[in-house]
Design an enzyme around this catalytic site. Structure first.
Site, mmCIF file in Angstrom:
data_model
loop_
_atom_site.group_PDB
_atom_site.id
_atom_site.type_symbol
_atom_site.label_atom_id
_atom_site.label_comp_id
_atom_site.label_asym_id
_atom_site.label_seq_id
_atom_site.Cartn_x
_atom_site.Cartn_y
_atom_site.Cartn_z
ATOM 1 N N ASP A 172 18.885 48.145 4.500
ATOM 2 C CA ASP A 172 18.646 48.568 3.110
ATOM 3 C C ASP A 172 19.883 49.253 2.516
ATOM 4 O O ASP A 172 19.758 50.121 1.640
ATOM 5 C CB ASP A 172 17.424 49.500 3.017
ATOM 6 C CG ASP A 172 16.165 48.828 3.528
ATOM 7 O OD1 ASP A 172 15.984 47.623 3.287
ATOM 8 O OD2 ASP A 172 15.353 49.504 4.189
ATOM 9 N N HIS B 36 13.805 46.407 -2.249
ATOM 10 C CA HIS B 36 13.348 47.524 -1.421
ATOM 11 C C HIS B 36 12.658 48.552 -2.316
ATOM 12 O O HIS B 36 13.217 48.958 -3.336
ATOM 13 C CB HIS B 36 14.538 48.162 -0.697
ATOM 14 C CG HIS B 36 14.136 49.316 0.153
ATOM 15 N ND1 HIS B 36 13.531 49.153 1.377
ATOM 16 C CD2 HIS B 36 14.207 50.649 -0.068
ATOM 17 C CE1 HIS B 36 13.252 50.353 1.885
ATOM 18 N NE2 HIS B 36 13.653 51.267 1.025
ATOM 19 N N ASN C 215 17.628 41.200 -1.321
ATOM 20 C CA ASN C 215 16.407 41.867 -0.866
ATOM 21 C C ASN C 215 15.914 42.785 -1.980
ATOM 22 O O ASN C 215 16.686 43.215 -2.832
ATOM 23 C CB ASN C 215 16.700 42.698 0.392
ATOM 24 C CG ASN C 215 15.442 43.347 0.955
ATOM 25 O OD1 ASN C 215 14.365 42.735 0.977
ATOM 26 N ND2 ASN C 215 15.551 44.591 1.392
ATOM 27 N N SER D 63 14.679 48.815 -5.808
ATOM 28 C CA SER D 63 16.077 48.389 -5.891
ATOM 29 C C SER D 63 16.221 46.949 -5.407
ATOM 30 O O SER D 63 15.717 46.595 -4.341
ATOM 31 C CB SER D 63 16.955 49.267 -4.977
ATOM 32 O OG SER D 63 16.768 50.646 -5.221
HETATM 33 C C1 GRF Z 1 7.505 44.861 -1.961
HETATM 34 O O1 GRF Z 1 7.038 46.063 -2.473
HETATM 35 C C2 GRF Z 1 8.955 44.952 -1.590
HETATM 36 O O2 GRF Z 1 9.646 45.959 -2.244
HETATM 37 C C3 GRF Z 1 8.934 45.253 -0.118
HETATM 38 O O3 GRF Z 1 7.791 44.661 0.384
HETATM 39 C C4 GRF Z 1 6.832 44.498 -0.652
HETATM 40 C C5 GRF Z 1 6.391 43.077 -0.601
HETATM 41 O O4 GRF Z 1 5.303 42.814 -1.422
HETATM 42 N N1 GRF Z 1 10.171 44.794 0.488
HETATM 43 P P1 GRF Z 1 4.873 41.326 -1.706
HETATM 44 O O5 GRF Z 1 4.655 40.629 -0.376
HETATM 45 O O6 GRF Z 1 5.971 40.666 -2.502
HETATM 46 O O7 GRF Z 1 3.603 41.434 -2.498
#
Ligand code: GRF
Length: 213
Positions: free
Chosen positions: A145, A109, A107, A136
Site C-alpha cells: 500500500d 486502498h 490498487n 486512495s
Molecule cells: C474496497 O473497499 C477496496 O478499497 C479494498 O477492498 C474493498 C473491496 O470491495 N481494497 P469490493 O470487492 O470492490 O466490493
C-alpha cells in the site's frame, strides 16, 4: 481499445463500477478478464453477468506464492492487458508479479494513505477518533500500500458511525474515483515514473491529484 484485467477476492463492487463505466464509455477500454483467488467471490458472478471471462486460481493448488503468481501472470498475459486493476484482491503479490506489471498495476486502498496501510482501516479510524477518512488509488510497488498515490477521496466521520456506515461511505467514493483514474490511464494521461505518479505530464504531489478550487 485498451485492454483491462481485474483481480478480485470478494464482493466486487469496485469491479462493478468499472464494468458500468466501460459499458457507459466513461472508460475507453475493454474488460477482457477477471481473476479471483477465491472460488466464492461474488465478483465472479458480476463478471459473468456482464459477459466477461471469469477465472479462479486457488492458492492451495500451488506450492508457493511464486508458483501461484507465475501461473497468474501466464493467464493474465494471455489477455495481453494494457492495465491490471486490483479491486479488493486480498493477497500479497510476489516481487516478480509487481515487477512484471510495473507502471500498469493499480490498487485502491480504503484509507487516506500513507495513513493506515494494511488491513482493518475502518476500525482504526473509529478507534482513533479520526474526523476524516477516505480512500486512495495508487500505483502498486513492492511496498505494501506504499506506491505513488494518484487520487484520494475524503469522507467525514460522524458521531455514532460504525464500521458498516463508514465502509459504505468510503465505497461510494471508491466507485467514483477508481473508474476515473482508470479512464486517465487508458487515455494515456497517467504514468508512473521516478516512483511518482504523473498526470498530463505533471508530477503529482504525495497525496495525489487535487483539483484547483
Ligand atoms: C474496497 O473497499 C477496496 O478499497 C479494498 O477492498 C474493498 C473491496 O470491495 N481494497 P469490493 O470487492 O470492490 O466490493
Amino acid at each position: 481499445m485498451k485492454r483491462i484485467v481485474v483481480l478480485i477476492s470478494g464482493n466486487g463492487s469496485n469491479l462493478q463500477a468499472v464494468i458500468d463505466a466501460c459499458q457507459q464509455k466513461k472508460i475507453n477500454g475493454t474488460l477482457c478478464a477477471v481473476f479471483s483467488n477465491k472460488a466464492d467471490a461474488f465478483g465472479l458472478e458480476r463478471a459473468r453477468e456482464a459477459g466477461i471471462r471469469a477465472h479462479v486460481l486457488l492458492p492451495a493448488d500451488y506450492a508457493s506464492r511464486e508458483a501461484f503468481d507465475r501461473q497468474l501472470i501466464a493467464e493474465i498475459d494471455a489477455c495481453a492487458p494494457d492495465l491490471v486493476v486490483l479491486a479488493g484482491y486480498m493477497r500479497i503479490l510476489s516481487p516478480a508479479f509487481v515487477a512484471h506489471y510495473a507502471g500498469r498495476l493499480l490498487n485502491i486502498h480504503p484509507s487516506l494513505l500513507p495513513k493506515y496501510p494494511g488491513l482493518y482501516t475502518h476500525r482504526q479510524v473509529l478507534e482513533n477518533g479520526d474526523e476524516e477518512h477516505g480512500t486512495s488509488v495508487h500505483f502498486v510497488t513492492d511496498e505494501l500500500d506504499g506506491g505513488p498515490v494518484i487520487l484520494q477521496a475524503k469522507v467525514p466521520v460522524f458521531d455514532g458511525d460504525d464500521e458498516t456506515l463508514i465502509t459504505a461511505r468510503v465505497q461510494h467514493q471508491e466507485h467514483a474515483i477508481y473508474p476515473l483514474v482508470i479512464s486517465w490511464f487508458v487515455d494515456g494521461r497517467l504514468a508512473m515514473r521516478d516512483n511518482a505518479a504523473w498526470l498530463d505530464g505533471a508530477r503529482l504531489p504525495p497525496e495525489g491529484y487535487a483539483a484547483e478550487d
